[in-house]
Design an enzyme around this catalytic site. Structure first.
Site, PDB file in Angstrom:
ATOM      1  N   LYS A   1      54.100  25.161  54.846  1.00  0.00           N
ATOM      2  CA  LYS A   1      54.526  26.611  55.253  1.00  0.00           C
ATOM      3  C   LYS A   1      53.337  27.223  56.136  1.00  0.00           C
ATOM      4  O   LYS A   1      53.452  28.147  57.011  1.00  0.00           O
ATOM      5  CB  LYS A   1      54.769  27.385  54.135  1.00  0.00           C
ATOM      6  CG  LYS A   1      56.259  27.127  53.505  1.00  0.00           C
ATOM      7  CD  LYS A   1      56.585  28.190  52.305  1.00  0.00           C
ATOM      8  CE  LYS A   1      57.994  27.785  51.700  1.00  0.00           C
ATOM      9  NZ  LYS A   1      58.252  28.912  50.945  1.00  0.00           N
ATOM     10  N   ARG A   2      52.069  26.750  56.078  1.00  0.00           N
ATOM     11  CA  ARG A   2      51.182  27.490  56.778  1.00  0.00           C
ATOM     12  C   ARG A   2      50.828  26.874  58.189  1.00  0.00           C
ATOM     13  O   ARG A   2      50.415  27.729  59.021  1.00  0.00           O
ATOM     14  CB  ARG A   2      49.633  27.374  56.221  1.00  0.00           C
ATOM     15  CG  ARG A   2      49.291  25.676  56.091  1.00  0.00           C
ATOM     16  CD  ARG A   2      48.019  25.618  55.399  1.00  0.00           C
ATOM     17  NE  ARG A   2      47.546  24.179  55.213  1.00  0.00           N
ATOM     18  CZ  ARG A   2      46.969  23.536  55.855  1.00  0.00           C
ATOM     19  NH1 ARG A   2      46.550  24.182  57.062  1.00  0.00           N
ATOM     20  NH2 ARG A   2      46.418  22.298  55.680  1.00  0.00           N
TER      21      ARG A   2
END
Length: 473
Positions: A243-244
């Site tokens: 997600k980052r």
């Protein structure tokens, strides 16, 4: 190509349409379009506990937003359970599958023994040729495919090249669970065959399934589709996409203000290339796309590159179109992100007028909304700290004097506005910045905005003069 191309995108509705899935859908769509074929959509929802209607809706909505329309109605895998059962029975009847009554503790001992001997922990076929009369009472068996245990299975993959697997390394996989439900590899083979799929374009994480599926195809004497296994997407640091890095649902990119055409372009370029071309239209993508153009190495997702590409698409878009796209973004945003008066039609007309200046510095539609906030606010404007410092008495007297030049304008157009402001500055023996900076402050409440002439035009004569009067001396 003699046979009409049929591709398919087959997501599992256990979550959002992630960026890797979106690229897989795009590649299937492009290949079908490039070859005059069709792309089908299959929702692989046999896992009823983890599948959800919300996830299905998110997938369908995400595909539509990206402009990746599929052909015909979606197929739902769970609705085909009876057909899957028919094929399992066919394999049983032909002695190409068998019932396995192995108990969990037996399978565990099998794995432990293989591990101790340094062998691959594969099923040893203990029920492969056993007499059915040995079946224990009260045990519901699984059905295993009787895989060939000699020779090799060869996959001529359009991306990965020739992939050869020794059949002795592939055990007899389960094709039907003890409750009668089909397993993934069996269902995929049956569905792809029945749907007439000619090309299975999917992620490289499915490459290990290809040999097993090919064996089932061959056992059923069905045509094996052409496989193309696309490398996965990694983050900019080379690590697995998280997600980052940008492993978000497509709906998140929509809410971040990316244009669907820009995201399509970026995803197409993520792992596929056409020379040195970076920006291309959808028509060019369709014309140029081919499977050999897909690289074998994982591609790296880069938010900065996506944002820069999006900025180019924004600059090349029409003003009215961008205003419409920005307005359509409102339901996707958190209320804290919204300017006031977002339901005011006049404000949106003003935003379209300000668009030439707004789109020059915007990377996303959210930037357009943020930088165009001044058209939505109501009088009297609140000045931010930097704007307040610009508005000393001298600046306010200058703005008071400027009013006469603006009030006498009969034609409120960009060139006449610019001529009036520049003419005033020259007459007052001031540099343009000495007029434009305080003027920007009273018109927007801040110190950054599109060009001051664009701001004046967008606000309109009455509103612009009223905002100046609110502050001027």
């Amino acid at each position: 190509m003699s046979e009409r191309v049929v591709t398919r995108f087959a997501p599992s509705p256990t979550g959002y349409l992630h960026i890797g899935g979106a690229r897989t859908a795009l590649f299937n769509w492009l290949y079908a379009k490039a070859n005059g074929g069709k792309m089908l959509l299959r929702i692989e929802d046999t896992d009823r506990k983890r599948s959800s209607a919300d996830a299905i809706d998110a997938i369908l909505d995400g595909l539509r937003w990206l402009g990746l329309e599929w052909d015909g109605e979606p197929f739902y895998q769970h609705a085909r359970a009876e057909r899957h059962g028919e094929v399992v029975k066919k394999l049983l009847d032909k002695s190409l599958a068998y019932k396995c009554y192995a108990k969990p503790d037996e399978l565990e001992k099998m794995r432990e023994s293989a591990h101790a001997e340094g062998r691959s922990a594969v099923y040893d076929g203990m029920w492969r040729d056993r007499d059915p009369s040995d079946a224990p009472a009260g045990v519901d068996p699984v059905i295993r495919f009787k895989a060939p245990n000699e020779g090799e299975t060869v996959i001529d993959d359009q991306v990965q090249g020739t992939v050869t697997v020794a059949n002795k390394d592939l055990d007899d996989l389960i094709i039907s669970r003890s409750d009668g439900s089909p397993t993934y590899n069996l269902a995929v083979v049956v569905d792809d065959h029945d749907m007439g799929v000619t090309h299975a374009i999917r992620g490289a994480d499915h490459l290990t399934n290809a040999s097993r599926q090919a064996q089932i195809y061959n056992a059923l004497e069905w045509q094996v589709p052409i496989f193309a296994h696309v490398p996965l997407i990694h983050g900019p640091d080379g690590a697995k996409l998280s997600k980052r890095h940008g492993a978000l649902g497509v709906e998140a990119y929509r809410a971040l203000g990316y244009l669907p055409a820009a995201l399509r372009n970026y995803l197409a370029r993520l792992g596929w290339s056409h020379g040195d071309d970076e920006i291309f239209t959808t028509a060019q993508m369709i014309e140029w796309f081919d499977l050999p153009g897909i690289g074998r190495s994982p591609s790296r997702f880069d938010f900065d590159k996506l944002s820069n590409l999006n900025a180019q698409y924004i600059k090349n878009s029409g003003d009215e179109e961008l205003a419409g796209l920005t307005r359509a973004l409102i339901p996707e945003l958190d209320k804290t992100q919204l300017p006031p008066n977002v339901d005011d039609e006049v404000c949106w007309q003003k935003l379209a007028l300000a668009m030439p200046g707004l789109k020059e510095r915007a990377k996303t539609l959210v930037d357009i909304l943020d930088n165009g906030r001044f058209v939505f606010v109501s009088r009297p404007l609140e000045m931010d700290e930097k704007a307040g410092k610009l508005l000393d008495d001298e600046a306010l007297r200058t703005l008071g004097a400027l009013l006469e030049s603006l009030e006498t304008l009969d034609d409120w157009k960009i060139d006449t506005i610019e001529q009036a402001v520049r003419g005033f500055a020259e007459m007052a023996n001031l540099k343009l910045g000495k007029v434009a900076q305080p003027l920007r402050a009273v018109l927007t409440g801040g110190t950054t905005s599109p060009g001051i002439f664009d701001v004046l035009l967008a606000l309109g004569k009455d509103e612009a003069i009223a905002r100046i009067r609110d502050q001027a001396i």
